[in-house]
Design an enzyme around this catalytic site. Structure first.
Site, mmCIF file in Angstrom:
data_model
loop_
_atom_site.group_PDB
_atom_site.id
_atom_site.type_symbol
_atom_site.label_atom_id
_atom_site.label_comp_id
_atom_site.label_asym_id
_atom_site.label_seq_id
_atom_site.Cartn_x
_atom_site.Cartn_y
_atom_site.Cartn_z
ATOM 1 N N GLU A 44 -9.672 -10.543 -7.587
ATOM 2 C CA GLU A 44 -8.649 -9.236 -7.163
ATOM 3 C C GLU A 44 -7.641 -9.641 -8.201
ATOM 4 O OE1 GLU A 44 -7.907 -9.191 -3.051
ATOM 5 O OE2 GLU A 44 -10.047 -8.427 -2.667
ATOM 6 N N ASN A 96 -2.247 -0.048 6.842
ATOM 7 C CA ASN A 96 -1.887 -0.853 7.389
ATOM 8 C C ASN A 96 -0.658 -1.835 6.555
ATOM 9 O OD1 ASN A 96 -3.623 -1.909 5.424
ATOM 10 N ND2 ASN A 96 -4.847 -3.023 6.961
ATOM 11 N N LYS A 146 0.896 -1.250 0.006
ATOM 12 C CA LYS A 146 0.034 0.007 -0.037
ATOM 13 C C LYS A 146 0.770 1.203 0.137
ATOM 14 C CE LYS A 146 -4.009 -2.225 2.102
ATOM 15 N NZ LYS A 146 -4.960 -1.957 3.195
ATOM 16 N N HIS A 206 -2.209 -5.523 1.440
ATOM 17 C CA HIS A 206 -3.601 -6.085 1.663
ATOM 18 C C HIS A 206 -3.354 -7.600 1.025
ATOM 19 C CE1 HIS A 206 -7.605 -6.725 -0.001
ATOM 20 N NE2 HIS A 206 -7.071 -7.350 -1.112
ATOM 21 N N PHE A 256 -15.595 4.135 6.735
ATOM 22 C CA PHE A 256 -14.275 4.493 6.381
ATOM 23 C C PHE A 256 -14.256 4.368 5.162
ATOM 24 C CE2 PHE A 256 -14.346 -0.305 7.805
ATOM 25 C CZ PHE A 256 -13.788 -0.911 6.756
ATOM 26 N N TYR A 259 -12.401 -1.778 -3.858
ATOM 27 C CA TYR A 259 -13.042 -1.847 -2.376
ATOM 28 C C TYR A 259 -14.589 -1.916 -2.308
ATOM 29 C CZ TYR A 259 -8.379 -2.099 -0.062
ATOM 30 O OH TYR A 259 -7.095 -2.459 0.388
HETATM 31 P P1 CMP Z 1 -7.716 -4.207 3.793
HETATM 32 O O1 CMP Z 1 -7.286 -5.736 4.400
HETATM 33 O O2 CMP Z 1 -7.017 -4.035 2.566
HETATM 34 O O3 CMP Z 1 -8.955 -4.166 3.545
HETATM 35 C C1 CMP Z 1 -9.846 -3.015 3.851
HETATM 36 C C2 CMP Z 1 -9.221 -1.842 4.158
HETATM 37 O O4 CMP Z 1 -9.861 -0.890 4.798
HETATM 38 C C3 CMP Z 1 -8.212 -2.246 5.408
HETATM 39 O O5 CMP Z 1 -7.052 -3.317 5.053
HETATM 40 C C4 CMP Z 1 -7.709 -1.105 5.985
HETATM 41 O O6 CMP Z 1 -6.822 -0.457 5.004
HETATM 42 C C5 CMP Z 1 -9.093 -0.215 5.828
HETATM 43 N N1 CMP Z 1 -9.911 -0.431 7.019
HETATM 44 C C6 CMP Z 1 -10.320 -1.682 7.714
HETATM 45 N N2 CMP Z 1 -10.929 -1.421 8.868
HETATM 46 C C7 CMP Z 1 -10.838 -0.141 8.947
HETATM 47 C C8 CMP Z 1 -11.314 0.739 10.013
HETATM 48 N N3 CMP Z 1 -12.020 0.334 11.030
HETATM 49 N N4 CMP Z 1 -10.855 1.981 9.956
HETATM 50 C C9 CMP Z 1 -10.303 2.664 8.852
HETATM 51 N N5 CMP Z 1 -9.804 1.725 7.843
HETATM 52 C C10 CMP Z 1 -10.072 0.295 7.919
#
Ligand code: CMP
Length: 128
Positions: A121, A107, A4, A110, A52, A44
């Site tokens: 995907e 984070n 990311k 993915h 979010f 997404y």
């Molecule tokens: P990912 O596993 O790529 O899938 C969805 C993404 O949304 C996740 O990683 C985070 O980047 C984001 N995400 C998931 N939960 C939250 C949350 N509670 N608040 C903000 N971002 C989130």
């Protein structure tokens, strides 16, 4: 998988690709690209109703990403183990999100949450 924007910006591409190979994945597709708003919204779409969602789309379009197609036995399950929980503060030590994640949103990486979504995907970014 996706490396990311925060990980790309902070210089972790090499470490993450090395870890992928150390975990016995074969990298059979790799692209460096900057997602458009439309691509991020489509990728997404499953989270469209989440509070979010808008922030997630802004984050995922904030800079370039690296997307990869990974192959190995139990690839989806194993990659999820290697990256750790969505929230880096809850990810076990040594996992990629524990090492490089900044917040529950930023984070680091993915991973597909099922084999079925992995196929969807992968087709989103790569030719057959
Ligand atoms: P990912 O596993 O790529 O899938 C969805 C993404 O949304 C996740 O990683 C985070 O980047 C984001 N995400 C998931 N939960 C939250 C949350 N509670 N608040 C903000 N971002 C989130």
């Amino acid at each position: 998988m996706i490396i990311k924007p925060d990980s790309v910006r902070d210089g972790h591409i090499g470490h993450i690709l090395t870890r992928i190979e150390e975990e016995s994945f074969r990298i059979t597709g790799l692209r460096y690209l900057h997602l458009s708003q439309q691509q991020a919204e489509e990728f997404y779409a499953i989270h469209k109703e989440r509070p979010f969602f808008d922030s997630l789309v802004r984050y995922m379009t904030s800079g370039p990403v690296v997307v990869g197609r990974l192959e190995r036995e139990n690839a989806v399950e194993h990659w999820r183990k290697v990256i750790g929980s969505t929230d880096p503060t809850k990810a076990p030590p040594g996992t990629i999100r524990a090492l490089y994640g900044i917040s529950i949103e930023s984070n680091a990486v993915h991973g597909s949450d099922s084999v079925e979504n992995g196929v969807i995907e992968t087709r989103f970014f790569f030719e057959e």
